[in-house]
Design a protein around this motif. Structure first.
Motif, PDB file in Angstrom:
ATOM      1  N   GLY A   9       0.817  -1.214   0.000  1.00 22.06           N
ATOM      2  CA  GLY A   9       0.000   0.000   0.000  1.00 22.06           C
ATOM      3  C   GLY A   9       0.849   1.261   0.000  1.00 22.06           C
ATOM      4  O   GLY A   9       1.934   1.305  -0.560  1.00 22.06           O
ATOM      5  N   LYS A  10       0.344   2.305   0.636  1.00 24.96           N
ATOM      6  CA  LYS A  10       1.012   3.603   0.681  1.00 24.96           C
ATOM      7  C   LYS A  10       1.361   3.953   2.126  1.00 24.96           C
ATOM      8  O   LYS A  10       0.554   3.746   3.030  1.00 24.96           O
ATOM      9  CB  LYS A  10       0.104   4.699   0.116  1.00 24.96           C
ATOM     10  N   THR A  11       2.531   4.523   2.348  1.00 26.37           N
ATOM     11  CA  THR A  11       2.956   4.886   3.692  1.00 26.37           C
ATOM     12  C   THR A  11       2.049   5.938   4.311  1.00 26.37           C
ATOM     13  O   THR A  11       1.713   5.871   5.486  1.00 26.37           O
ATOM     14  CB  THR A  11       4.411   5.399   3.678  1.00 26.37           C
ATOM     15  N   PHE A  12       1.615   6.909   3.524  1.00 25.41           N
ATOM     16  CA  PHE A  12       0.812   8.012   4.042  1.00 25.41           C
ATOM     17  C   PHE A  12      -0.676   7.816   3.794  1.00 25.41           C
ATOM     18  O   PHE A  12      -1.453   8.754   3.949  1.00 25.41           O
ATOM     19  CB  PHE A  12       1.287   9.335   3.438  1.00 25.41           C
ATOM     20  N   GLY A  13      -1.085   6.618   3.392  1.00 33.02           N
ATOM     21  CA  GLY A  13      -2.487   6.328   3.167  1.00 33.02           C
ATOM     22  C   GLY A  13      -2.986   6.868   1.845  1.00 33.02           C
ATOM     23  O   GLY A  13      -2.281   7.591   1.139  1.00 33.02           O
ATOM     24  N   PRO A  14      -4.225   6.550   1.501  1.00 32.50           N
ATOM     25  CA  PRO A  14      -4.741   6.969   0.202  1.00 32.50           C
ATOM     26  C   PRO A  14      -4.937   8.475   0.082  1.00 32.50           C
ATOM     27  O   PRO A  14      -4.662   9.056  -0.977  1.00 32.50           O
ATOM     28  CB  PRO A  14      -6.076   6.226   0.087  1.00 32.50           C
ATOM     29  N   SER A  93      -5.137  -7.768   8.263  1.00 28.30           N
ATOM     30  CA  SER A  93      -4.923  -6.360   8.561  1.00 28.30           C
ATOM     31  C   SER A  93      -6.184  -5.584   8.201  1.00 28.30           C
ATOM     32  O   SER A  93      -6.744  -5.754   7.119  1.00 28.30           O
ATOM     33  CB  SER A  93      -3.734  -5.833   7.751  1.00 28.30           C
ATOM     34  N   ASN A  94      -6.612  -4.728   9.115  1.00 29.07           N
ATOM     35  CA  ASN A  94      -7.787  -3.895   8.886  1.00 29.07           C
ATOM     36  C   ASN A  94      -7.416  -2.463   9.256  1.00 29.07           C
ATOM     37  O   ASN A  94      -7.583  -2.042  10.393  1.00 29.07           O
ATOM     38  CB  ASN A  94      -8.959  -4.391   9.736  1.00 29.07           C
ATOM     39  N   LYS A  95      -6.890  -1.720   8.278  1.00 31.40           N
ATOM     40  CA  LYS A  95      -6.471  -0.344   8.522  1.00 31.40           C
ATOM     41  C   LYS A  95      -7.599   0.608   8.172  1.00 31.40           C
ATOM     42  O   LYS A  95      -8.294   0.427   7.176  1.00 31.40           O
ATOM     43  CB  LYS A  95      -5.259   0.020   7.670  1.00 31.40           C
ATOM     44  N   VAL A  96      -7.757   1.638   8.995  1.00 30.40           N
ATOM     45  CA  VAL A  96      -8.744   2.670   8.723  1.00 30.40           C
ATOM     46  C   VAL A  96      -8.016   4.003   8.682  1.00 30.40           C
ATOM     47  O   VAL A  96      -7.341   4.383   9.643  1.00 30.40           O
ATOM     48  CB  VAL A  96      -9.852   2.704   9.799  1.00 30.40           C
ATOM     49  N   TYR A  97      -8.114   4.699   7.553  1.00 23.46           N
ATOM     50  CA  TYR A  97      -7.527   6.022   7.401  1.00 23.46           C
ATOM     51  C   TYR A  97      -8.648   7.039   7.560  1.00 23.46           C
ATOM     52  O   TYR A  97      -9.664   6.958   6.886  1.00 23.46           O
ATOM     53  CB  TYR A  97      -6.878   6.172   6.020  1.00 23.46           C
ATOM     54  N   THR A 110     -11.401   2.366   4.640  1.00 23.20           N
ATOM     55  CA  THR A 110     -10.981   1.100   5.230  1.00 23.20           C
ATOM     56  C   THR A 110     -10.253   0.269   4.184  1.00 23.20           C
ATOM     57  O   THR A 110     -10.730   0.138   3.062  1.00 23.20           O
ATOM     58  CB  THR A 110     -12.205   0.320   5.752  1.00 23.20           C
ATOM     59  N   GLN A 111      -9.109  -0.278   4.590  1.00 29.04           N
ATOM     60  CA  GLN A 111      -8.359  -1.184   3.723  1.00 29.04           C
ATOM     61  C   GLN A 111      -8.129  -2.486   4.471  1.00 29.04           C
ATOM     62  O   GLN A 111      -7.436  -2.509   5.487  1.00 29.04           O
ATOM     63  CB  GLN A 111      -7.024  -0.582   3.314  1.00 29.04           C
ATOM     64  N   GLU A 112      -8.708  -3.546   3.965  1.00 30.15           N
ATOM     65  CA  GLU A 112      -8.506  -4.863   4.556  1.00 30.15           C
ATOM     66  C   GLU A 112      -7.562  -5.663   3.672  1.00 30.15           C
ATOM     67  O   GLU A 112      -7.700  -5.646   2.448  1.00 30.15           O
ATOM     68  CB  GLU A 112      -9.843  -5.591   4.696  1.00 30.15           C
ATOM     69  N   GLN A 113      -6.601  -6.327   4.309  1.00 31.75           N
ATOM     70  CA  GLN A 113      -5.631  -7.135   3.574  1.00 31.75           C
ATOM     71  C   GLN A 113      -5.387  -8.424   4.339  1.00 31.75           C
ATOM     72  O   GLN A 113      -5.365  -8.437   5.568  1.00 31.75           O
ATOM     73  CB  GLN A 113      -4.291  -6.414   3.441  1.00 31.75           C
ATOM     74  N   ASP A 114      -5.198  -9.500   3.600  1.00 36.36           N
ATOM     75  CA  ASP A 114      -4.722 -10.747   4.182  1.00 36.36           C
ATOM     76  C   ASP A 114      -3.235 -10.832   3.880  1.00 36.36           C
ATOM     77  O   ASP A 114      -2.821 -10.700   2.729  1.00 36.36           O
ATOM     78  CB  ASP A 114      -5.458 -11.944   3.587  1.00 36.36           C
ATOM     79  N   LEU A 115      -2.454 -11.034   4.933  1.00 38.71           N
ATOM     80  CA  LEU A 115      -1.003 -11.006   4.805  1.00 38.71           C
ATOM     81  C   LEU A 115      -0.384 -12.291   5.334  1.00 38.71           C
ATOM     82  O   LEU A 115      -0.926 -12.923   6.244  1.00 38.71           O
ATOM     83  CB  LEU A 115      -0.426  -9.832   5.605  1.00 38.71           C
ATOM     84  N   ILE A 116       0.762 -12.644   4.776  1.00 35.75           N
ATOM     85  CA  ILE A 116       1.614 -13.664   5.371  1.00 35.75           C
ATOM     86  C   ILE A 116       2.699 -12.908   6.117  1.00 35.75           C
ATOM     87  O   ILE A 116       3.357 -12.035   5.551  1.00 35.75           O
ATOM     88  CB  ILE A 116       2.217 -14.595   4.302  1.00 35.75           C
ATOM     89  N   CYS A 117       2.866 -13.217   7.404  1.00 34.97           N
ATOM     90  CA  CYS A 117       3.790 -12.476   8.258  1.00 34.97           C
ATOM     91  C   CYS A 117       4.809 -13.402   8.902  1.00 34.97           C
ATOM     92  O   CYS A 117       4.591 -14.607   9.037  1.00 34.97           O
ATOM     93  CB  CYS A 117       3.019 -11.734   9.351  1.00 34.97           C
TER      94      CYS A 117
END
Length: 155
Positions: A9-14, A93-97, A110-117
């Protein structure tokens, strides 16, 4: 297979990224019109618009690096050795900007992502390794990375 790089994604959000694109574009236009000070707008806009988080996995030397791609080009971050007691697993991951308008209204994106960590031996998340698409089979991709990295899956 030597290195695999994934971006997240983006460091500073959309909203921040869009603002950076606007600053960058205005800076280029003003620079073309002859304002030399516009180069500051170009640099600030490019930094905000194109900086993004990434992770690189080096399978041959068994190490990973997580950091930012500054201006979309220059890599930051330190290499970390993959240890035998580390594990990999899924993370949702469920990020909300949130951005406020001049009328004090909130805009939530809201950006939801499935990640391998990558996780340490106690199960603490260390870093994101790869973003999963909906089309990708999660278990197949996790097994593939587990084999290539030589570490076990979580749970």
């Amino acid at each position: 297979m030597k290195n695999v790089t994934s971006c997240f994604g983006k460091t500073f959000g959309p909203v921040g990224s869009f603002s950076g694109v606007v600053l960058f574009t205005l800076g280029v236009v003003f620079f073309i019109m002859g304002y030399l000070g516009a180069i500051i707008l170009v640099l600030i806009g490019a930094f905000i618009a194109f900086t993004k988080p990434y992770t690189t996995i080096d399978f041959e030397q068994r190490r990973v690096r997580s950091g930012d791609l500054l201006f979309g080009v220059a890599k930051t971050g330190k290499w970390q050795k993959i240890q035998a007691d580390m594990q990999i697993g899924f993370w949702h991951s469920n990020k909300v900007y949130r951005t406020y308008s001049r009328s004090n209204r909130a805009l939530d994106i809201t950006q939801e992502q499935d990640l391998i960590c990558l996780f340490d031996k106690r199960g603490k998340k260390l870093m994101n390794l790869q973003r999963l698409d909906n089309a990708t089979s999660k278990d197949v991709e996790l097994d593939r990375l587990s084999k290539l990295m030589g570490i076990e899956r979580m749970g």
